[in-house]
Design an enzyme around this catalytic site. Sequence first.
Site, PDB file in Angstrom:
ATOM      1  N   ARG A 311       0.799  -1.053  -0.173  1.00 58.04           N
ATOM      2  CA  ARG A 311       0.348   0.124  -0.446  1.00 58.04           C
ATOM      3  C   ARG A 311       0.924   1.206  -0.094  1.00 58.04           C
ATOM      4  O   ARG A 311       0.133   2.088  -0.357  1.00 58.04           O
ATOM      5  CB  ARG A 311      -1.030   0.244   1.155  1.00 58.04           C
ATOM      6  CG  ARG A 311      -2.214  -0.619   1.490  1.00 58.04           C
ATOM      7  CD  ARG A 311      -3.556  -0.345   2.444  1.00 58.04           C
ATOM      8  NE  ARG A 311      -4.380  -0.852   1.627  1.00 58.04           N
ATOM      9  CZ  ARG A 311      -4.673  -1.834   2.906  1.00 58.04           C
ATOM     10  NH1 ARG A 311      -4.533  -2.314   4.525  1.00 58.04           N
ATOM     11  NH2 ARG A 311      -5.762  -2.266   2.945  1.00 58.04           N
ATOM     12  N   VAL A 433      -9.031   1.951  -5.163  1.00 57.07           N
ATOM     13  CA  VAL A 433      -9.080   0.531  -5.207  1.00 57.07           C
ATOM     14  C   VAL A 433      -7.890   0.511  -4.094  1.00 57.07           C
ATOM     15  O   VAL A 433      -7.586   0.911  -3.457  1.00 57.07           O
ATOM     16  CB  VAL A 433      -8.012   0.341  -7.136  1.00 57.07           C
ATOM     17  CG1 VAL A 433      -8.546   0.354  -7.636  1.00 57.07           C
ATOM     18  CG2 VAL A 433      -6.445   1.208  -6.566  1.00 57.07           C
ATOM     19  N   GLU A 434      -7.356  -0.958  -3.269  1.00 57.48           N
ATOM     20  CA  GLU A 434      -6.297  -1.605  -2.309  1.00 57.48           C
ATOM     21  C   GLU A 434      -6.763  -0.979  -1.650  1.00 57.48           C
ATOM     22  O   GLU A 434      -6.544  -0.207  -0.540  1.00 57.48           O
ATOM     23  CB  GLU A 434      -5.570  -1.335  -2.333  1.00 57.48           C
ATOM     24  CG  GLU A 434      -4.861  -2.253  -4.084  1.00 57.48           C
ATOM     25  CD  GLU A 434      -3.250  -1.821  -3.582  1.00 57.48           C
ATOM     26  OE1 GLU A 434      -2.837  -0.732  -2.878  1.00 57.48           O
ATOM     27  OE2 GLU A 434      -2.118  -2.067  -4.629  1.00 57.48           O
ATOM     28  N   GLY A 435      -8.733  -1.081  -1.085  1.00 53.56           N
ATOM     29  CA  GLY A 435      -9.133  -0.534   0.594  1.00 53.56           C
ATOM     30  C   GLY A 435      -9.707   0.836  -0.107  1.00 53.56           C
ATOM     31  O   GLY A 435      -8.879   2.294   0.424  1.00 53.56           O
TER      32      GLY A 435
END
Length: 757
Positions: A311, A433-435
């Site tokens: 992240r 995206v990615e949370g």
Amino acid sequence: MPLASLIGRWAMRPFSKALPPLGDTERAALEAGTVGFEGRLFAGRPDFDVLAAMGPNRLDEREQRFLDNEVRELCRMLDDHAIDEAHDLPPEVWRYLREKRFFGMIIPEEFGGLGFGHHAHATVVARIATVNVATAVTVMVPNSLGPAELLLRYGTNVQKAHYLPRLADGRELPCFGLTSPYAGSDAASIPDRGVLVEREIGGRTKRGFLVDFDKRYITLAPVATVVGLAFHAIDESRPEGERELGITCALIPVPQAGMEIGRRHHPMDSAFMNGPIRGRQVFVPMEWIIGGEPQVGQGWRMLMECLAAGRAISLPALGSAMQQTALYVANGYGRIREQFGMPVGRFHAVAGLVAQMSAELYASDAARRFTAAALDKGERPSVASAILKVQLTEAGRRAVNRGMDILGGKGIISGPSNLLGVAYRQAPIAITVEGANILTRALIVFGQGAVRCHPHVLDEMAAVQAGDEKALGKALMAHGRHVALNLWRSLFGAPVLGSPPDDLMHEARLIARMSAKYALTADLAMGLLGGKLKRMELLSARLGDVLAHLYLASACVWRYRVEVAPEMLPFARAAIRLQIDEAGSILRDLYANLPTAGRRVIGALVLRRTAHLAPLRDVQLLELAELLRKEPRIVARLAPDLSEPAAGGLLDLMHAMELGAKLGEGTAALNKVLRRTNSLEEAASSAPDPELALAYLKAADKVIQVDDFEGPPRDAQGRADLRPAAAVAAAAPPGQPAQPPSARPPERTIPPRVPAA
């Protein structure tokens, strides 16, 4: 009985109710990664010597050479508008990415990859993204959370030997399927199921899983040759209640019987590949499970551990690239474009926005680089990674929005010469995206931070789960001393730990004081609200935001020390002031919204001696804007990753800025003559170097112009024919082709100038 045991016995029952047992997925998320400087901020004791010990970012000779050669060459192949129109990268770009091993940046050299560090990896992505986001996404996904990293950390030797060389040189192009239609942000609840079975294959019995799955939003899926897949593994031969083995990760070659792949989504009509993957009764043998049979059921832990670092790299690099490009465009266009007889960048309303963009960029990029340095030292800071993902992508969106405001009409006309339109359209992708940011702010930053970063909460939870009264008592006593210390520091001032740069001593004192107030506030919120705080997401999001702003402010102190660039002092101070002011404002909002009697009194006590905190004054913003206008090297320091594209509006602006720098202050006199004569040639002839002046005026004019395209065909009377294209073609005389709406690639057209009266 010792005092600790007495306290623990008294507290065990209420704490057992307040702290319900953690599920396996929650535990995996909480235990993933490490705690870095954000832990010291959460404790109210930031130590600036610890900050300095991280040292500067470093690139080895190979990494620097790759940036100077391969990355620069790639960027010069990228035409943002042409790629956007084609909805795909050109074949020569795909070929170049494979040949130069862009897809193998994180794969060690022993497997044929480049073996780059985290800072180099992020810098490659950022530089590409300043030119074309679609190419940057295409490069970042194989190097981010997906098959390569999972194989490196958990794969068997056989899996590594087979896949890693093929991933490194691009023979295999990976994607990873996690998100399902009914499990987006709540990824642990994916409904995809794989049932343990035995199958006769080639005369041999093989154990594996028959998997049904439905995945969407999967980047690179339409072109992938190997699919990473997350699914729930089930063993129906076990007793009821023991059949769920847990989330499992596998690699599935393409094509595969029962798997549908190749269709495409269009995320905000971007050119990068993204699409769904579906499977019905797809047999996944045990050797396809990442790590083999021992890793069945360990997929969620794998993903959380990889995400703890991932992240912090790719999406923050995209956010930084958007900020760098937007600042360069806003500042440059503000110098070239004139209205009311002066450059628009000199208008205070515009100058203030540009200055704000520069201060935010200094802070956000400081945090990104500081975290990359931590990653390169072996840390995996999960909370800091979540902070970066939210803060950098939001900052990128704000910067592009402000740039669009400054560009006005120039910004909203699509075409080759548009400067920020594609980035403006694509900004929500990184947010999602990615949370999704709304989830990460509300649940992850403070939710994980309260447990991982707090010096005592994790010990208290462990003691409750173990039923250890003495350990709980000891943890609570230490917690009480911690609260008392931060109360004292909140009321009477916090010491500065370590030795920050002398130039930033005042700002370091502000960080230390605000950190103590934040630590006390976090404890008060948890103590007063208990388990309810987890559901009060507006409050927990504010607590996470304050931690984020303190982290960015601290990173500014680190950046100023390691860069050794005294000319950046005004920007470092401005960046810290912005972050500390924002943190104070959020804390005031939090106390105003605490559902607790006496919240105003508590807030007034905790926040005393913060009334002097104020955002940057107008005069300070204008000073920053003036430095940006007069000092190109400052813009270069703030936007070091800005790269030169193959064509388009950004290249036009770079060319005009280069010529303008050679002319210096002479551009103002040139523009004055141009306004009077309305002739490029006449204006240029008035300059000491007419040839240079004419080249600049033509380049500036190219920046100011926008694109236009063919409109609907017209009839013999010159009226627009608004019938559908098919009807126009049918009515055309035999042998005369109907005029298509756009029969050629978009071209810039510049109307002739009206002669001066």
